[in-house]
Design an enzyme around this catalytic site. Structure first.
Site, mmCIF file in Angstrom:
data_model
loop_
_atom_site.group_PDB
_atom_site.id
_atom_site.type_symbol
_atom_site.label_atom_id
_atom_site.label_comp_id
_atom_site.label_asym_id
_atom_site.label_seq_id
_atom_site.Cartn_x
_atom_site.Cartn_y
_atom_site.Cartn_z
ATOM 1 N N TYR A 293 -15.487 0.087 8.050
ATOM 2 C CA TYR A 293 -14.066 0.360 8.265
ATOM 3 C C TYR A 293 -13.727 0.197 9.748
ATOM 4 C CZ TYR A 293 -9.781 3.154 8.605
ATOM 5 O OH TYR A 293 -8.521 3.585 8.866
ATOM 6 N N GLY B 202 0.841 -1.196 0.000
ATOM 7 C CA GLY B 202 0.000 0.000 0.000
ATOM 8 C C GLY B 202 0.877 1.248 0.000
HETATM 9 N N1 SER Z 1 -8.766 8.932 8.602
HETATM 10 C C1 SER Z 1 -9.502 7.730 8.441
HETATM 11 C C2 SER Z 1 -10.827 7.965 7.839
HETATM 12 O O1 SER Z 1 -11.307 9.071 7.906
HETATM 13 C C3 SER Z 1 -9.717 7.109 9.779
HETATM 14 O O2 SER Z 1 -8.708 6.258 10.074
HETATM 15 O O3 SER Z 1 -11.409 7.056 7.341
#
Ligand code: SER
Length: 315
Positions: free
Chosen positions: A143, A9
């Site tokens: 996420y 990545g």
């Molecule tokens: N910065 C990331 C996001 O906004 C969070 O880890 O998804």
């Protein structure tokens, strides 16, 4: 020890900066950048590069066989906003990518693994202020719960198989060398670009949405310090809280106005990212990082804003 490092990545927001700093420390040839696509970035192309998809375990196996890495940084992920559009893909990539690397670390006895977690592991019932390392965690974005499950896998592989895996719950990251890719905290990077290009910015988060953020220089230093820390000092094998700087779009805009007095901010009415932001902490307690590996943050809102604007202007 002669380190051989793979950064998976590498072309993303963190990867670009990490590859640059790791190559400065260990030498260009010792750090293999790797991503699903080729890059036109000079930083990435200054040393070895390999195409790899973290969902393709056979190919990853070849990569480990060829380079026999001593350290692997797995940064390939789908972030919070894009994750809500592609929930199954986000789960698949964020989870199986990690498990592939943890399995290969066992097989190849890789000395150290780094995997990033996030403030997104917290949820609506977590304490909002000075959120502690251990508290109620009920993330409601794909996420967020992929990161929380990933933390459990990291600790599990450490306990069961002795994999020396290290992790940080990054706050929103702000840097000038690379663009963020599909997160809820992306506004805090876009705002600088738009302030300089157009003198105005429409924020997709409301004026008073406080979130923990961190300047990239601090985030990269934290990552490298954690990876250099003595293993026996580390008491957290899930992922370390990291505090950063807490501010709202209104506060960031006021800080930008000190440099660009004509800058104007406006606020979008409805954006799906608002609900994600509202479920995350406003500020984070990082006592464990301070005590275990001596973490000290350098940048505050003022110094970060000044440095961002100065570097973006030069660009
Ligand atoms: N910065 C990331 C996001 O906004 C969070 O880890 O998804």
């Amino acid at each position: 020890m002669n380190e051989k490092i793979i950064v998976l990545g590498s072309n993303g927001q963190i990867g670009t900066e990490l590859v640059m700093n790791l190559r400065a420390k260990y030498g260009n040839d010792q750090v293999v950048a790797s991503d699903i696509r080729n890059s036109d970035n000079a930083v990435i192309n200054a040393g070895p590069f390999e195409l790899a998809n973290v969902l393709d375990k056979d190919n990853l196996h070849k990569l480990f066989e060829k380079h026999r890495p001593t350290q692997v940084y797995l940064l390939a992920a789908i972030l919070s906003a894009v994750g809500e559009q592609k929930p199954k893909l986000a789960w698949d990539l964020n989870m199986n990518g990690l498990i592939h690397i943890l399995d290969l670390a066992v097989e190849f006895k890789t000395a150290k693994i780094f995997w990033p977690s996030s403030i997104a592991v917290f949820g609506p019932h977590s304490p909002r202020e000075n959120t502690t390392q251990f508290c109620v965690m009920d993330p409601n974005s794909v996420y967020g719960f992929s990161k929380l499950a990933g933390e459990r896998w990291c600790e599990y592989y450490y306990t069961k198989y002795g994999v020396d895996v290290r992790s940080i719950r990054y706050p929103g990251l702000i840097g000038w060398r690379s663009e963020p890719g599909g997160g809820t905290t992306d506004y805090a990077v876009d705002i600088f670009h738009q302030a300089l290009a157009k003198g105005k910015y429409e924020s997709f988060l409301s004026a008073d949405t406080a979130l923990p953020m961190m300047y990239m220089e601090d985030a990269i230093r934290a990552t490298m310090e954690l990876m250099e820390a003595l293993a026996e000092k580390l008491t957290i094998r899930s992922s370390y809280n990291l505090g950063g700087i807490s501010f709202t779009p209104a506060q960031l805009s006021a800080e930008i106005k000190k440099h660009l007095p004509d800058f104007e901010i406006s606020y979008a009415d409805h954006d799906p990212r608002q609900a994600i932001a509202d479920s995350w902490p406003k500020s984070i307690d990082d006592t464990y990082a301070q005590n275990d590996w001596g973490w000290k943050q350098k940048f505050d809102l003022g110094s970060m804003t000044a440095d961002m604007l100065e570097n973006l202007k030069k660009q």
